[in-house]
Motif scaffolding. Structure first.
Motif, mmCIF file in Angstrom:
data_model
loop_
_atom_site.group_PDB
_atom_site.id
_atom_site.type_symbol
_atom_site.label_atom_id
_atom_site.label_comp_id
_atom_site.label_asym_id
_atom_site.label_seq_id
_atom_site.Cartn_x
_atom_site.Cartn_y
_atom_site.Cartn_z
ATOM 1 N N ALA A 285 46.507 43.709 46.582
ATOM 2 C CA ALA A 285 45.337 44.305 47.231
ATOM 3 C C ALA A 285 45.183 43.899 48.685
ATOM 4 C CB ALA A 285 44.062 43.935 46.470
ATOM 5 N N GLY A 310 41.618 35.756 42.176
ATOM 6 C CA GLY A 310 40.535 36.736 42.177
ATOM 7 C C GLY A 310 39.737 36.730 40.890
ATOM 8 N N ALA A 314 35.846 35.339 40.181
ATOM 9 C CA ALA A 314 34.827 36.277 39.708
ATOM 10 C C ALA A 314 34.029 35.723 38.537
ATOM 11 C CB ALA A 314 35.492 37.593 39.306
ATOM 12 N N SER A 458 35.988 47.434 29.903
ATOM 13 C CA SER A 458 36.064 47.532 31.366
ATOM 14 C C SER A 458 34.814 48.192 31.928
ATOM 15 C CB SER A 458 37.289 48.353 31.777
ATOM 16 O OG SER A 458 37.105 49.717 31.426
ATOM 17 N N HIS A 483 29.371 46.919 41.799
ATOM 18 C CA HIS A 483 30.441 46.113 42.386
ATOM 19 C C HIS A 483 30.218 44.660 42.031
ATOM 20 C CE1 HIS A 483 27.511 44.763 45.423
ATOM 21 N NE2 HIS A 483 27.135 46.027 45.496
ATOM 22 N N GLY A 484 31.278 43.866 42.086
ATOM 23 C CA GLY A 484 31.133 42.434 41.893
ATOM 24 C C GLY A 484 30.465 41.790 43.090
ATOM 25 N N HIS A 492 30.434 42.192 48.183
ATOM 26 C CA HIS A 492 31.328 43.104 47.450
ATOM 27 C C HIS A 492 32.563 42.311 47.045
ATOM 28 C CE1 HIS A 492 29.485 46.806 49.691
ATOM 29 N NE2 HIS A 492 28.747 46.386 48.687
ATOM 30 N N GLU A 493 32.680 42.010 45.762
ATOM 31 C CA GLU A 493 33.760 41.152 45.279
ATOM 32 C C GLU A 493 34.450 41.798 44.084
ATOM 33 O OE1 GLU A 493 33.535 36.600 44.756
ATOM 34 O OE2 GLU A 493 33.165 37.350 42.730
ATOM 35 N N GLY A 494 35.770 41.787 44.105
ATOM 36 C CA GLY A 494 36.537 42.244 42.956
ATOM 37 C C GLY A 494 36.900 41.060 42.069
ATOM 38 N N PRO A 495 37.694 41.327 41.015
ATOM 39 C CA PRO A 495 38.233 42.637 40.665
ATOM 40 C C PRO A 495 37.348 43.445 39.721
ATOM 41 C CG PRO A 495 39.275 40.967 39.320
ATOM 42 C CD PRO A 495 38.324 40.239 40.243
ATOM 43 N N ARG A 497 34.324 45.677 38.378
ATOM 44 C CA ARG A 497 33.365 46.630 38.923
ATOM 45 C C ARG A 497 32.988 47.625 37.848
ATOM 46 N NH1 ARG A 497 35.907 51.183 42.014
ATOM 47 N NH2 ARG A 497 34.198 50.837 43.468
ATOM 48 N N GLY A 502 36.953 51.380 37.507
ATOM 49 C CA GLY A 502 36.850 49.953 37.172
ATOM 50 C C GLY A 502 37.608 49.606 35.906
#
Length: 607
Positions: A285, A310, A314, A458, A483-484, A492-495, A497, A502
């Protein structure tokens, strides 16, 4: 006056023509037929430092996502559904053609518009391996040639380009991080062993900050130190920072864990791994294709895939979860004070979008714990609220009118947590149409808040819950539902969502937004947003491990825009219970005037 936000216009449509002409001249000297300008920095970050705002400087478009393709006779600006209106307003239509991503991707546009046999140039530090592969496929379709530049041609014509940021790097205390950097590195190395990798190159500054318990100030509103880290499965880690950013305090902290090296040392370090035939994980990413090529050219294996940090980052630990609760409680007090003030001031007819932002920021500053806002506040009245990512400026600023919807999406950065909340308010009386749409959005918020789901589910599988009531009436919104959110990191944090795309399973400790909306272009916009914490659910007799959500945000939802006839008994009970909790948590921490307002704003629906 706002301390953390500016309302000046940073760009103008008039800049497009002369600057694109300069770029075309530079490309002609290099014998290139076109150039790709993504909204990206070397880390593929959503929020980038000023010296990386190439797309905004060139075209005038200031959104957080987009890509321009500049050819000899045409320019496309490809943006997603959040920015279609903004792209048209901020660029010169005689020079730049906005293209909706949902209809045509940048690669599809290239394949359809690049002349046969033409040479398209790109900056290898601004594209991932996957992004490069898509570009290459598109160019190959027309028999063209894709060429990497040694120096970005936009930089060569940007005469007053800002310097790279050099904000100090600082430690993030264990009382907020909840886990030592040493323990995090041990977990990362275990994961590298599981995936048979010899090393991990950390290209995402968020992951670097989390892994080493560091914070910085290189990017607006997100406490990031920009840099890279190399974590071998065995041996000492290396951090690559501009030495000017390192104080003696943080140097001692880093020194216990890793070697601190200048950015120029990263290339030789990758070469050394390559010569050993090492397998190095590069984040798919955020890892630039330039990094992949460096490793491969030295004889190593670039293992392009997900950075394991990541997912670790999270899933918040118990200390971070408790910090998030404190931060949201504190932020809820500021929001209650703001909304009470808004209800007093807006009906006077003189309150503007900017004045509202300044007031809310002041209430957050008044908590004594605010470090920054978590993003520029989206403060939109009437038709401006219909733009999901509207940014108020001195030019666009308008008064909040009577019988008009006002939308405020904002958040705060506190050392113990990051907040993000949206409320939609009616000033005066709303129409039946407004109440219908608002209620359908609210029903989606409630449905997602109450979701119970098995391990492995998910965000894409839950996304429909928030959209179903809008769909039933033929409506939709063109952004993700959630979003995370980081822990004193990016809003705004992934992964993880909650969105149609998502695909990552949700795990306990993830913090996600719940923010369905409805937007009637040119008229009004509606969005309601709370943050949710994924938690385990103990269900007697359950045959699977089950999860649900804890609501973190506690701020009144405007009764005046609700159509009770559309609500079920269960939905009304959820709302009444939510408001009772809001009043219980906040009433004792606000002034008497706000407390009285709060009592009215949180009364049971229909009373």
């Amino acid at each position: 006056m706002a301390r953390f936000q500016s309302f000046s216009e940073k760009s103008s449509p008039s800049q497009s023509a002369p600057r694109i002409a300069l770029l075309r001249a530079a490309l002609a000297r290099l014998n290139y037929d076109g150039f790709v300008v993504p909204r990206a920095d070397e880390h593929q970050s959503e929020y980038v430092p000023e010296n990386a705002e190439r797309l905004a400087w060139l075209t005038g478009f200031t959104g957080s996502a987009g890509v321009a393709v500049v050819l000899k006779d045409k320019v496309a600006l490809v943006v997603d559904g959040r920015y279609t209106v903004q792209a048209r307003e901020q660029t010169d239509p005689a020079i730049v053609t906005p293209v909706a991503l949902m209809e045509t991707s940048a690669e599809e546009w290239i394949a359809a518009n690049l002349p046969k046999g033409a040479t398209l140039a790109y900056d290898p530090w601004l594209h991932t391996a996957d992004g490069f592969a898509r570009l290459e496929k598109a160019v190959t379709k027309v028999g063209g040639k894709l060429v990497a530049v040694d120096a970005n041609p936009v930089d060569t014509i940007w005469m007053d380009r800002p310097d790279a940021p050099q904000a100090p790097v600082r430690p993030h205390p264990l009382e907020y991080a909840g886990e030592s950097a040493g323990d995090k590195l041990a977990r990362i190395r275990t994961r590298l062993g599981d995936e048979t990798c010899d090393a991990l190159l950390v290209s995402d500054p968020h992951n670097l900050a989390w892994a080493f318990n560091l914070r910085g100030g290189d990017v607006s509103h997100t406490p990031l130190p920009l840099g890279y880290a190399l974590i071998p499965r065995e041996g000492r880690a290396s951090l690559f920072f501009n030495p000017a950013k390192l104080t003696s305090e943080v140097g001692a902290v880093i020194g216990a864990l890793a070697d601190s090296l200048a950015p120029e040392a990263m290339g030789p370090a990758l070469d050394a791994l390559g010569r050993k035939g090492a397998k190095v994980r590069i984040d798919s990413a955020t890892g630039a294709i330039a990094l992949v090529r460096r490793i491969e050219s030295a004889g190593g294996i670039a293992d392009v895939g997900a950075d394991p940090v990541g997912l670790m980052k999270a899933a918040k630990n118990s200390i971070e979860r408790e910090g998030a609760r404190r931060a949201h409680h504190r932020d809820g007090v500021a929001m209650a004070q703001f909304l009470a003030w808004l209800d007093r001031e807006a009906p006077k007819g003189t309150l503007t979008e900017i004045a509202a932002v300044e007031a809310l920021e002041a209430f957050r500053v008044g908590t004594g714990a605010l470090k920054d806002v978590s993003f520029p506040s989206i403060s939109g009245a009437g038709p401006n609220a219909a733009m999901p990512h509207y940014r108020v400026s001195n030019k666009s600023n308008r008064r909040i009118g009577m019988n008009e919807i006002y939308l405020i999406d904002s958040g705060g950065q506190y050392e113990d947590g990051t907040t993000d909340i949206t409320r939609t308010i009616i000033v005066g009386e709303g129409t039946a149409e407004m109440r219908d749409r608002f209620t359908r959005v609210l029903k989606g918020v409630i449905a997602l808040s109450q979701a119970v789901f098995p391990k492995g589910t998910s965000g894409a599988q839950l996304d429909t819950l928030a959209r179903q009531f809008l769909w039933q009436a033929g409506f939709e919104f063109d952004h993700g539902t959630g979003h995370g959110v980081g822990s004193y990191l990016s809003v705004h944090e992934g992964p993880g969502r909650i969105a149609k795309t998502g695909t990552v399973p949700l795990e306990p400790g993830m913090i996600l937004s719940n923010e369905p909306g409805y937007y009637k272009a040119g008229h009004f916009g509606i969005r309601i947003e709370n943050l949710l914490l994924v938690e385990k659910r103990d269900i007697p007799g359950a045959e699977r491990e089950m999860y649900g959500f804890e609501t973190l945000s506690f701020t009144p939802i405007d009764h005046r825009l609700i159509e009770p006839a559309l609500m079920s008994v269960e939905e009304i009970a959820w709302l009444d219970n939510y408001h009772a909790t809001v009043d219980r948590l906040l009433a004792g921490e606000v002034d008497a005037q706000t407390s009285a307002w709060l009592k009215e704003a949180t009364k049971p629906l229909g009373k």
